[in-house]
Scaffold this motif. Structure first.
Motif, PDB file in Angstrom:
ATOM      1  N   ARG A   1       0.859  -1.177   0.000  1.00 23.20           N
ATOM      2  CA  ARG A   1       0.000   0.000   0.000  1.00 23.20           C
ATOM      3  C   ARG A   1       0.901   1.235   0.000  1.00 23.20           C
ATOM      4  O   ARG A   1       2.006   1.207   0.559  1.00 23.20           O
ATOM      5  N   PRO A   2       0.458   2.355  -0.620  1.00 18.49           N
ATOM      6  CA  PRO A   2       1.314   3.542  -0.671  1.00 18.49           C
ATOM      7  C   PRO A   2       1.814   3.986   0.696  1.00 18.49           C
ATOM      8  O   PRO A   2       2.977   4.343   0.850  1.00 18.49           O
ATOM      9  N   ASP A   3       0.940   3.961   1.716  1.00 11.41           N
ATOM     10  CA  ASP A   3       1.355   4.458   3.024  1.00 11.41           C
ATOM     11  C   ASP A   3       2.200   3.454   3.803  1.00 11.41           C
ATOM     12  O   ASP A   3       2.660   3.744   4.905  1.00 11.41           O
TER      13      ASP A   3
ATOM     14  N   SER B   1      -5.079  15.928   1.325  1.00  7.69           N
ATOM     15  CA  SER B   1      -6.455  15.508   1.621  1.00  7.69           C
ATOM     16  C   SER B   1      -7.278  16.679   2.151  1.00  7.69           C
ATOM     17  O   SER B   1      -8.492  16.740   1.925  1.00  7.69           O
TER      18      SER B   1
ATOM     19  N   GLY C   1      -7.773   8.270  -5.800  1.00  2.16           N
ATOM     20  CA  GLY C   1      -7.729   7.243  -4.767  1.00  2.16           C
ATOM     21  C   GLY C   1      -8.758   6.160  -5.039  1.00  2.16           C
ATOM     22  O   GLY C   1      -8.886   5.675  -6.166  1.00  2.16           O
ATOM     23  N   PRO C   2      -9.553   5.776  -4.040  1.00  2.00           N
ATOM     24  CA  PRO C   2     -10.505   4.680  -4.210  1.00  2.00           C
ATOM     25  C   PRO C   2     -11.860   5.125  -4.762  1.00  2.00           C
ATOM     26  O   PRO C   2     -12.898   4.565  -4.447  1.00  2.00           O
TER      27      PRO C   2
ATOM     28  N   ARG D   1      -3.574  -0.796  -8.319  1.00  2.00           N
ATOM     29  CA  ARG D   1      -3.368   0.461  -7.584  1.00  2.00           C
ATOM     30  C   ARG D   1      -4.655   0.916  -6.913  1.00  2.00           C
ATOM     31  O   ARG D   1      -4.634   1.449  -5.801  1.00  2.00           O
TER      32      ARG D   1
ATOM     33  N   ASP E   1      -5.431   1.377  -2.748  1.00  2.00           N
ATOM     34  CA  ASP E   1      -5.806   2.675  -2.184  1.00  2.00           C
ATOM     35  C   ASP E   1      -6.923   2.584  -1.147  1.00  2.00           C
ATOM     36  O   ASP E   1      -7.206   3.563  -0.457  1.00  2.00           O
TER      37      ASP E   1
END
Length: 268
Positions: A3-5, A19, A114-115, A161, A165
């Motif tokens: 995951r990106p984070d 955000s 994002g999602p 991807r 997210d």
């Protein structure tokens, strides 16, 4: 896939600041820290620090009248630069303006954020009332025609991807992804657009047709959609008249910009 984070290169503070900026929508008369915190899913104390910093940099301004935050001049300038960098928008404006007038429907352009998908442009017909959606409006990846068109046009890496997210513990609302993708691809190859019926109990509140487009400047597909009221007469017209006109407009945009057909590109 990380995951990106979870990646050590991921700058969490920067992501939280962005955000905060994404929390603003057209029609907002400013937002308080509490409202931004609710939309961004962040603690109010964190938002307070971020809005102060963004204010110092010119991305936000705080009104002395009501103490609410609004987009600042730096953010407006960045948005103008970003819009100008999308060269396909120049011919798209004329094509989609005519499409909205010819069909009497709202035409929108959505990109992935994002999602979810988010609307970045809208074109409204001038002669008739249409459904009302604003720039910045989020669109769920569940059931909407724009989501189905995006899934059909996306590569396996792009779909991965999207799944990455979604927050930990939250299931991606894509259902059986392979089946969803296969059905949507079949519609696009057969008709040049996907259709989703709207109404109470349906996957969307309005009837809509969508077609994906790949721009040279962007790493992922975008989606053009026409939306209309959810009644039986409109449902038939969307499939017989509006969908083919949308497909023709997107194909014209591909020719004008030198882009290959989206489905040929993604299914070979």
């Amino acid at each position: 896939m990380l995951r990106p984070d979870d990646d050590p290169r991921f700058a969490t503070t920067l992501a939280r600041g962005l955000s905060v900026l994404r929390a603003f929508r057209i029609g907002d008369d400013g937002l308080s820290n509490a409202e931004i915190a609710q939309r961004a899913g962040l603690p109010k104390s964190t938002v307070s620090r971020l809005t102060w910093t963004l204010g110092q940099l010119g991305y936000l301004v705080q009104s002395e009248r009501d103490d609410r935050f609004r987009p600042g001049p730096t953010l407006v300038a960045v948005g103008q630069v970003a819009a100008a960098s999308l060269s396909f928008l120049t011919p798209a404006v004329d094509l989609m303006t005519r499409l909205a007038e010819d069909t009497g429907t709202l035409v929108v352009l959505a990109v992935r954020d994002g999602p979810r998908l988010v609307l970045i442009r809208t074109w409204r017909p001038s002669r008739v009332a249409s459904i009302w959606l604003e720039v910045g409006q989020p669109v769920s990846l569940r059931g909407f025609s724009s989501a189905r068109a995006w899934i059909a046009a996306a590569t396996e890496d792009e779909l991965a991807r999207v799944l990455a997210d979604f927050p930990v513990g939250e299931a991606a609302p894509l259902g059986d992804l392979a089946a969803t993708r296969g059905r949507a691809q079949a519609e696009l190859l057969a008709r040049g657009f996907v259709y989703t019926e709207g109404g109470p109990g349906g996957p969307a509140p309005y009837n809509a047709v969508s077609a994906p487009f790949r721009a040279a400047e962007l790493a992922e597909p975008v989606v053009f959609t026409c939306g209309a009221l959810p009644d039986a007469a409109e449902a038939a017209r969307m499939q017989a008249e509006v969908g083919p006109k949308l497909a023709e407009a997107v194909q014209t945009l591909e020719r004008l910009t030198g882009q290959p057909p989206t489905m040929t590109r993604t299914t070979t």
